[in-house]
Design an enzyme around this catalytic site. Sequence first.
Site, PDB file in Angstrom:
ATOM      1  N   THR A  50      -6.568   1.379  11.250  1.00  0.00           N
ATOM      2  CA  THR A  50      -6.859   1.486   9.815  1.00  0.00           C
ATOM      3  C   THR A  50      -7.082   0.153   9.114  1.00  0.00           C
ATOM      4  O   THR A  50      -7.556   0.121   7.988  1.00  0.00           O
ATOM      5  CB  THR A  50      -5.681   2.173   9.086  1.00  0.00           C
ATOM      6  OG1 THR A  50      -4.493   1.436   9.401  1.00  0.00           O
ATOM      7  CG2 THR A  50      -5.516   3.612   9.499  1.00  0.00           C
ATOM      8  N   HIS A  71       4.865  -5.401   8.834  1.00  0.00           N
ATOM      9  CA  HIS A  71       4.751  -6.772   9.310  1.00  0.00           C
ATOM     10  C   HIS A  71       5.017  -7.764   8.184  1.00  0.00           C
ATOM     11  O   HIS A  71       4.122  -8.480   7.745  1.00  0.00           O
ATOM     12  CB  HIS A  71       3.368  -7.000   9.936  1.00  0.00           C
ATOM     13  CG  HIS A  71       3.238  -6.307  11.255  1.00  0.00           C
ATOM     14  ND1 HIS A  71       2.038  -5.909  11.777  1.00  0.00           N
ATOM     15  CD2 HIS A  71       4.169  -5.948  12.166  1.00  0.00           C
ATOM     16  CE1 HIS A  71       2.241  -5.329  12.947  1.00  0.00           C
ATOM     17  NE2 HIS A  71       3.528  -5.336  13.198  1.00  0.00           N
ATOM     18  N   SER A  77      -2.005  -7.451  10.712  1.00  0.00           N
ATOM     19  CA  SER A  77      -3.434  -7.317  11.015  1.00  0.00           C
ATOM     20  C   SER A  77      -4.274  -7.343   9.740  1.00  0.00           C
ATOM     21  O   SER A  77      -5.264  -8.080   9.638  1.00  0.00           O
ATOM     22  CB  SER A  77      -3.656  -6.007  11.774  1.00  0.00           C
ATOM     23  OG  SER A  77      -5.005  -5.696  11.855  1.00  0.00           O
ATOM     24  N   GLU A 129       0.122   0.285  15.831  1.00  0.00           N
ATOM     25  CA  GLU A 129      -0.685   1.415  15.367  1.00  0.00           C
ATOM     26  C   GLU A 129      -1.714   1.822  16.413  1.00  0.00           C
ATOM     27  O   GLU A 129      -1.912   3.014  16.675  1.00  0.00           O
ATOM     28  CB  GLU A 129      -1.386   1.065  14.043  1.00  0.00           C
ATOM     29  CG  GLU A 129      -2.172   2.245  13.506  1.00  0.00           C
ATOM     30  CD  GLU A 129      -3.128   1.857  12.388  1.00  0.00           C
ATOM     31  OE1 GLU A 129      -2.736   1.091  11.488  1.00  0.00           O
ATOM     32  OE2 GLU A 129      -4.278   2.341  12.427  1.00  0.00           O
ATOM     33  N   CYS A 152       0.859  -1.197   0.000  1.00  0.00           N
ATOM     34  CA  CYS A 152       0.000   0.000   0.000  1.00  0.00           C
ATOM     35  C   CYS A 152       0.896   1.249   0.000  1.00  0.00           C
ATOM     36  O   CYS A 152       2.126   1.151   0.103  1.00  0.00           O
ATOM     37  CB  CYS A 152      -0.873  -0.010   1.246  1.00  0.00           C
ATOM     38  SG  CYS A 152       0.143  -0.043   2.746  1.00  0.00           S
TER      39      CYS A 152
HETATM   40  S1  SF4 Z   1      -2.755   2.868   7.066  1.00  0.00           S
HETATM   41 FE1  SF4 Z   1      -1.473   1.024   7.070  1.00  0.00          FE
HETATM   42  S2  SF4 Z   1      -2.418  -0.342   5.555  1.00  0.00           S
HETATM   43 FE2  SF4 Z   1      -3.270   1.709   5.221  1.00  0.00          FE
HETATM   44  S3  SF4 Z   1      -2.019   2.694   3.625  1.00  0.00           S
HETATM   45 FE3  SF4 Z   1      -1.137   3.252   5.614  1.00  0.00          FE
HETATM   46  S4  SF4 Z   1       0.421   1.698   6.087  1.00  0.00           S
HETATM   47 FE4  SF4 Z   1      -0.901   0.891   4.457  1.00  0.00          FE
END
Ligand code: SF4
Length: 421
Positions: free
Chosen positions: A244, A83, A315, A178, A53
């Site tokens: 998130t 992770h 997660s 997070e 991402c």
């Molecule tokens: S919140 Fe986490 S999963 Fe979503 S874009 Fe950011 S790093 Fe990636």
Amino acid sequence: MKKFNVPVVYRSPLITAIKNRRSLDDKLKKDFSPSLLDFGPVQIYLARHFGFCYGVENAIEISFRTIEENPDKKIYLLSEMIHNPLVNDDLKSRGVRFLMDTKGNALIPFKELSPGDIVIVPAFGTTLEIEKKLLEAGVDIEQYNTTCPFVEKVWNRAEVISKNNYTVIVHGKPKHEETRATFSHSAQHSPTVVVKDMQEAVELSSYILGTTDPEKFYARFAGQFSDGFKVEKDLQRIGVVNQTTMLAGDTQAIADYLKRVMTKKYNLPESDIAERFADTRDTLCYATNDNQGAVYALLETPADLAIVLGGYNSSNTSHLVELCEVKLPTYFIKSENEIISSKEIRHFKIHQNEETNTLCYLPEKKPVKILVTSGASCPDSLVEDVIKKVIGFFDCDKTIEDLTKEFTDLSNKKRNPVIQK
Ligand code: SF4
């Protein structure tokens, strides 16, 4: 969306060709149907959205650039950058040391840090307490901070809720980096409680409704509420934010449930609900929504099994597994090495929190249909390696290279329709 400079070893020519092709056809990301890789006796259905991402690519780019630009400096990561064991091991092999494990236990004492050392803050962000410790050690906490903007968005949402005098309820895994960071940032502004699932939301509601002795709250939610939290006072106005990467349906169900609880407790007409329950949407990030939406679409394809790739402590990946396993046999693996043979696979069981081996995971019938996806911290190269390993068990009509060429040619044709005629 911004393009990042990620080591080529994490990319896959096949997956890049497929993703390019799909995005040319579907720029607005409305089509969540999977891509079919038809090898003849085995058919792979690849989710429309999966893999690195925005936040992960950003963190990888900054980390590898930092290593390259600072050969003479000590470089630390607060904890796992993302992770995924492959990426974390790569960083370690380049001399990066980890200050903490994923649960926040110290691996290297902060007192070993010196001004000028580099500490990379991972995509999950970190707590204010840790930021303070780094500043006390003379470490710059801005330059090498890879906190994902979508995580910061949650912190901002929590701040807005706080400023309007609501207590913040965080739906997240209490020990996840997070959620610990979000909790810390929220708690500086207002009372905050973490609930990990609907069961905890229901238990919390018994304190809101006054049906459980308030004193029991402090033991039950130990480690999940902010300093000075007063049950009788701090559950009268609430708002929900979430980690998130939670399951979209779970977060929605918890927010809807707590809204109903507040409505009941204060006997509120629809027009007055906002007095007690902050009107917010979920704070899931785009990648979570895309990847989960793509899995729902993937599951519409009749198939024999699903393979989900990612780190076992990821997660977002574990939620993709949860979606798949209700529909068909699902194997959560971290790399192609877990596929021991055509007869045996080693995989992670999320509910038992352990690895196990399964025999005869591939059916005898032909064609075998396999659904494949991966989490937001999983390199595409691993997905290609898994596909390569699986098709190696069959007498296939096509190779990975054939399909890479097919998808690339289709994209070129789309980009230059006249020249290609
Ligand atoms: S919140 Fe986490 S999963 Fe979503 S874009 Fe950011 S790093 Fe990636």
